[in-house]
Write a protein that holds these residues in place. Structure first.
Motif, short mmCIF file in Angstrom:
data_model
loop_
_atom_site.label_atom_id
_atom_site.label_comp_id
_atom_site.label_asym_id
_atom_site.label_seq_id
_atom_site.Cartn_x
_atom_site.Cartn_y
_atom_site.Cartn_z
N GLY A 1 0.78 -1.22 0.00
CA GLY A 1 0.00 0.00 0.00
C GLY A 1 0.82 1.28 0.00
N ALA A 2 2.07 1.21 0.46
CA ALA A 2 2.93 2.40 0.46
C ALA A 2 3.72 2.54 -0.84
CB ALA A 2 3.90 2.35 1.64
N PHE A 3 3.73 1.51 -1.69
CA PHE A 3 4.50 1.56 -2.92
C PHE A 3 3.92 2.63 -3.85
CE2 PHE A 3 6.07 -3.15 -2.81
CZ PHE A 3 6.64 -2.90 -1.58
N LEU A 4 4.77 3.40 -4.47
CA LEU A 4 4.33 4.49 -5.33
C LEU A 4 3.84 3.97 -6.68
CD1 LEU A 4 7.07 7.17 -4.60
CD2 LEU A 4 4.70 7.15 -3.80
N VAL A 5 2.78 4.62 -7.17
CA VAL A 5 2.16 4.28 -8.44
C VAL A 5 2.26 5.49 -9.37
CG1 VAL A 5 0.01 3.63 -9.60
CG2 VAL A 5 0.56 2.68 -7.33
N ASP A 6 2.72 5.26 -10.59
CA ASP A 6 2.82 6.32 -11.59
C ASP A 6 1.41 6.75 -12.00
OD1 ASP A 6 3.11 7.83 -13.94
OD2 ASP A 6 4.85 6.69 -14.61
N ALA A 7 1.10 8.01 -11.83
CA ALA A 7 -0.25 8.51 -12.14
C ALA A 7 -0.59 8.34 -13.61
CB ALA A 7 -0.36 9.98 -11.73
N ALA A 8 0.41 8.39 -14.48
CA ALA A 8 0.16 8.31 -15.92
C ALA A 8 -0.10 6.87 -16.38
CB ALA A 8 1.34 8.90 -16.69
N THR A 9 0.71 5.95 -15.91
CA THR A 9 0.60 4.57 -16.39
C THR A 9 -0.18 3.67 -15.44
OG1 THR A 9 2.64 3.88 -15.28
CG2 THR A 9 2.84 4.81 -17.51
N ARG A 10 -0.36 4.12 -14.19
CA ARG A 10 -0.99 3.35 -13.11
C ARG A 10 -0.19 2.09 -12.79
NH1 ARG A 10 -6.08 3.03 -16.18
NH2 ARG A 10 -6.67 1.24 -14.91
N LYS A 11 1.08 2.09 -13.15
CA LYS A 11 1.97 0.99 -12.82
C LYS A 11 2.80 1.36 -11.59
CE LYS A 11 1.22 -1.70 -16.49
NZ LYS A 11 0.86 -3.13 -16.44
N LEU A 12 3.23 0.34 -10.84
CA LEU A 12 4.11 0.58 -9.71
C LEU A 12 5.44 1.15 -10.19
CD1 LEU A 12 3.38 -2.71 -7.72
CD2 LEU A 12 2.72 -0.40 -7.02
N VAL A 13 5.92 2.14 -9.48
CA VAL A 13 7.19 2.77 -9.86
C VAL A 13 8.34 1.93 -9.27
CG1 VAL A 13 8.59 4.85 -9.75
CG2 VAL A 13 6.09 5.03 -9.79
N LYS A 14 9.32 1.62 -10.12
CA LYS A 14 10.45 0.82 -9.66
C LYS A 14 11.76 1.45 -10.11
CE LYS A 14 10.03 -3.67 -9.48
NZ LYS A 14 9.88 -5.09 -9.85
N ASP A 15 12.77 1.22 -9.33
CA ASP A 15 14.13 1.61 -9.67
C ASP A 15 14.93 0.32 -9.74
OD1 ASP A 15 16.64 2.61 -10.00
OD2 ASP A 15 16.59 3.99 -8.30
N GLY A 16 15.09 -0.20 -10.96
CA GLY A 16 15.65 -1.54 -11.09
C GLY A 16 14.65 -2.55 -10.56
N ASP A 17 15.10 -3.38 -9.63
CA ASP A 17 14.20 -4.37 -9.03
C ASP A 17 13.47 -3.81 -7.81
OD1 ASP A 17 14.87 -6.33 -10.87
OD2 ASP A 17 16.56 -7.06 -9.66
N ASP A 18 13.90 -2.64 -7.33
CA ASP A 18 13.36 -2.11 -6.09
C ASP A 18 12.09 -1.29 -6.32
OD1 ASP A 18 15.45 -3.18 -4.63
OD2 ASP A 18 16.70 -1.38 -4.83
N TYR A 19 11.20 -1.38 -5.35
CA TYR A 19 10.02 -0.52 -5.33
C TYR A 19 10.37 0.79 -4.63
CZ TYR A 19 7.73 -4.98 -6.33
OH TYR A 19 7.38 -6.19 -6.88
N LEU A 20 9.59 1.82 -4.91
CA LEU A 20 9.83 3.12 -4.30
C LEU A 20 8.66 3.52 -3.42
CD1 LEU A 20 11.37 5.17 -7.27
CD2 LEU A 20 12.55 3.82 -5.52
#
Length: 862
Positions: free
Chosen positions: A338-357
């Motif tokens: 629930g704390a993982f960030l979601v890109d408002a444009a794509t509605r996909k979870l934002v990741k940096d490599g394998d990590d969630y943000l």
């Protein structure tokens, strides 16, 4: 003041509905006794009942005999005056006809004939039980005149009932001839197998896969066409597992038990006493169901809901929970995504490599959260975990779960919000007023239901087939899990969301691959069972010319009956059915093979959906007539093809079970069982924790290792978080102007699907089928109880007698299911009315679920 409908049909303030009338709730059997007498009544009526062939009466267990052999009385006859028949020996068996319970049975045998049955002992006496279906199975189905006695080859037109008796050698030769012709002319995948769950033994459920793998054939998956897959598809995206539930005893600590689409008094009658125990311990039971079912009659509150709208009700509840701040922010942050960030444009979870943000509010910056590695997650069907969770996998205590933030990832700027914000936004539209309009449940009841779930805790959600068997049947489970997650009720004793626990599916998923694929270097080609009729009719993606059914009443338990007969069966050159009884599917076959009953099988391992006990079922009586087990038939075919000795079919049934089901099992909880001890005791518990609490470790078999209340793989379907949309044939669709009634077809207490309706004792209680229709709908159509009515839609029609009742929400009807065509006028059948529409979201998760309750019909006097 909030109002709820009590189990006796009176409208009272909700706050008063927990005060039960101890002289009885409802009009069903045991409820007419005081609570102090209820257990003794159940002892006679269900848990401790026995039966004998001579005389044909239900008799109570003798109090003068003591159990000295597997819990069964020993000796040649019972005391004078107790109506106990003579017997030579007692054998322990397991009755397991897809009714979830797998009851142990002591069979009293005289001259190789079963003369009486009693409940067998379990290590926990709460599971010592029996019912009329089990009694009738042992004493009437085994000896039914409808038994398939020997192999039979069709000689007339399909369905004509013209058969020629042949030997087993001739039958196996014919199978080999047909399979070989297909292999040589169409390829091995032209031979196909479809099995089901009419017998909970491991081999009967695995036979189709074992055979398809042995001969490189096509295996039809079965969970979707069974109609049991909807709930699973709520579990899979969020938890990574197919299903799970706490032990039944876990109910006793719950203060509130909310049941969505559960009718345990009829479909889990072996476990219904746990619900009574919970009530007597102080639990308040709330049943959400369009029908005033037997379970609703025993509940403290009944909420009649418009069919197929349970997800909308839960969205309304979540609206209240969030608005009243009745959520567990720490649980959302730490154990969900629930704390993982979601890109408002794509509605996909934002990741940096394998990590969630995530957004760290204290640092005013993004922070990385690593996914849990697979070796630290439970490997379903096991629940064991090992190793410590690395700090990098923890979400900071200061991570935001709501809000909108401008962030930069890989040099790209984007707007993002925590995943929980998407839940807040999605339920905002489902105010109690909006949810009420959708569900036809009062605003006050929605508000009070949310309050009870949040405050009268611990609170438990039970969910089952009543929600599952709609085109949108995965949505209620998804919503239930999300609601439990945002309130911190996952992995918690006396709480959680519970659907189909126990060992049944776990052991099937963990049988050693060498046993499931008996011939090294050969494998099955899987095709979706939900589409089996379409694919056979079209002969795509490859020709299918032979189908072998086992463990499946395929003549009645499916959709689109007219299409089956007119478009599908003509494409098949050869149809084989293995069964005990000459049922509607067997009658349409080209070759019918006689299967052993539970009591005649040489050896089987049996589990249950309702507990973690594993039972060894050994032969109680010699096989009737020329019946053989599925395993023996598989061995005979392998021998005829000349491959038996090079495959796992070379083992006898007991050694196969030892090698592949127990000692070679992929799950340590089953592998820990001592096989010799299992054979000796015939019932042991798999090594799962006791008490068992699903997800107690708070580690999940998901990509992140957390409970994924946000699933970005379902963004294209608008289901990244829990959602609601109308059933395919909702009574608010345009089609409802022509066919205004939702057609449900629920199981009954009298039969497990189609297995018991032709048995005489069952016939004494329910001699014919009927369709339930509400008083209001009946009056509008001039229909009275006993009238023969025509039930129809654009797909087909059938005729049946009507039962007018107040126990059904207007706008829907219910056909008690399990009946065969021969039980209806003109050999008609309700399966002709049922659709098999594909659901793209479900196909993306797993496979579309057959939705037998999601059909619109009209009714008129015949």
């Amino acid at each position: 003041m909030t109002r709820g409908l009590t189990a006796k049909g009176e409208v009272r303030p909700w706050s008063e509905t927990h005060v039960r009338n101890e002289s009885g709730r409802g009009d069903e059997g045991a409820s007419m006794l005081p609570s102090t007498s209820r257990r003794s009544f159940l002892k006679l009526a269900g848990v401790g009942a026995v039966a004998a062939i001579t005389p044909q009466v239900l008799t109570a267990c003798s109090t003068q005999e003591k159990a000295t052999d597997g819990g069964a009385p020993l000796g040649k006859s019972g005391p004078v005056g107790t109506a106990q028949p003579d017997y030579d020996r007692v054998g322990r068996c397991t009755c397991a006809p897809n009714c979830v319970g797998s009851c142990g049975i002591n069979a009293f045998v005289k001259d190789d004939t079963i003369v009486k049955v009693e409940p067998a002992d379990f290590p926990d006496e709460n599971y010592n039980r029996i019912c009329l279906c089990g009694i009738s199975n042992a004493l009437q189905r085994v000896y039914s005149p409808d038994r398939i006695k020997y192999p039979m080859k069709r000689v007339g037109e399909r369905g004509s009932g013209e058969w020629e008796r042949i030997s087993w050698e001739e039958a196996i030769d014919l199978i080999c001839e047909k399979m070989t012709y297909n292999i040589e002319n169409y390829g091995p995948t032209a031979n196909s197998w479809l099995g089901m769950t009419g017998n909970y033994g491991i081999v009967p459920q695995c036979f189709s896969g074992m055979m398809a793998s042995t001969y490189d054939g096509t295996q039809w998956t079965n969970f979707g066409i069974m109609g049991d897959l909807g709930c699973n598809m709520g579990w899979i995206p969020t938890t990574g597992v197919q299903q799970d539930a706490a032990d039944w005893e876990d109910m006793l600590g719950s203060k509130t038990i909310i049941m969505f689409g559960c009718n345990y008094a009829e479909t889990n009658k072996q476990e219904m006493h746990f619900l009574f125990d919970a009530q007597e311990a102080g639990s308040r039971v709330i049943v959400v169901d369009p029908r005033y079912s037997r379970t609703a009659a025993k509940a403290d509150v009944w909420i009649p809901i418009r069919p197929g709208t349970d997800a909308a009700l839960m969205m309304g509840m979540m609206n209240c929970l969030i608005a009243d701040n009745k959520i567990d922010t720490d649980y959302i942050r730490s154990n969900t995504n629930g704390a993982f960030l979601v890109d408002a444009a794509t509605r996909k979870l934002v990741k940096d490599g394998d990590d969630y943000l995530v957004w760290d509010e204290q640092e005013n910056a993004v922070a990385k959260v690593s996914p849990l590695s697979d070796d630290l997650k439970p490997a379903y069907p096991s629940v064991q975990v090992q190793g410590e969770v690395p700090d990098a996998c923890d979400v900071p205590d200061t991570a935001a779960i709501t809000g909108t933030y401008e962030i930069e990832v890989g040099g790209e700027k984007l707007t993002a919000s925590p995943a929980f914000q998407a839940i807040v936004d999605s339920v905002a539209a489902y105010t109690p007023e909006v949810a009420s309009a959708i569900c036809e449940v009062s605003v006050d009841d929605i508000v009070e239901l949310a309050r009870a779930y949040a405050e009268d805790t611990p609170a438990k959600i039970q969910i089952s087939q009543g929600t599952n068997r709609y085109w949108n049947g995965h949505l209620p489970t998804r919503a239930a899990i999300q609601m439990a997650a945002i309130t911190g009720n996952v992995g918690k004793q006396y709480a959680g969301v519970n659907w189909a626990g126990g060992g049944l599916m776990r052991v099937l998923f963990s049988v050693n691959p060498e046993g499931m694929a008996p011939r090294e270097g050969h494998a099955a080609t899987a095709l979706p069972g939900t589409q089996w009729m379409d694919l056979v009719a079209s002969q795509q993606p490859h020709p299918i010319k032979l189908i072998w059914f086992n463990n499946y009443g395929w003549g009645t338990q499916g959709p689109e009956g007219r299409k089956l007969v007119e478009e599908v069966l003509p494409q098949l050159d050869f149809i084989i059915t293995t069964d005990n009884i000459l049922n509607a599917g067997a009658e349409m076959s080209d070759l019918v093979l006689p299967a052993t009953s539970y009591y005649e099988e040489p050896f089987e391992v049996v589990t249950a959906w309702s507990n973690f006990y594993v039972q060894a079922r050994e032969q109680v009586i010699p096989p009737m007539y020329e019946a053989k087990s599925d395993y023996e038939i598989g061995q005979m075919v392998a021998e005829r093809f000349g491959i038996k000795d090079e495959t796992a079919w070379k083992h006898d049934a007991k050694e196969w079970a030892r090698k592949y089901v127990i000692e070679g099992n992929a799950a340590p909880e089953f592998r820990a069982i001592d096989f010799d001890e299992l054979v000796e005791k015939q019932v042991v518990r798999a090594d799962f924790p006791s008490p068992y609490i699903p997800f107690e470790s708070q580690r999940f078999a998901t990509p992140s290792g957390k409970l994924e209340i946000y699933t970005d793989s379902l963004v294209d379907f608008g289901e990244e978080v829990a959602a609601f949309y109308e059933p395919a044939e909702s009574n608010r669709q345009e089609l409802a102007a022509k066919f205004p009634l939702t057609f449900m077809n629920a199981r009954t207490v009298y039969t497990t699907h189609s297995q018991h309706v032709n048995l005489p004792w069952i016939g004494e209680l329910i001699p014919e089928p009927w369709i339930e229709i509400s008083t209001a709908d009946a009056q509008d159509r001039g229909i009275a109880t006993g009238d023969v009515v025509r039930v129809f839609n654009d797909r087909g029609e059938y005729r049946v007698k009507a039962l007018v009742t107040e126990e059904l929400k207007p706008g829907c009807v219910n056909q008690r299911q399990g009946w065969w065509p021969k039980h209806f006028p003109e050999n008609s059948h309700y399966r002709d009315l049922l659709h098999m529409k594909l659901n793209p979201a479900q196909d993306a998760i797993f496979e579309t679920n057959f939705a037998p309750y999601d059909n619109l019909v009209e009714i008129e006097k015949a």
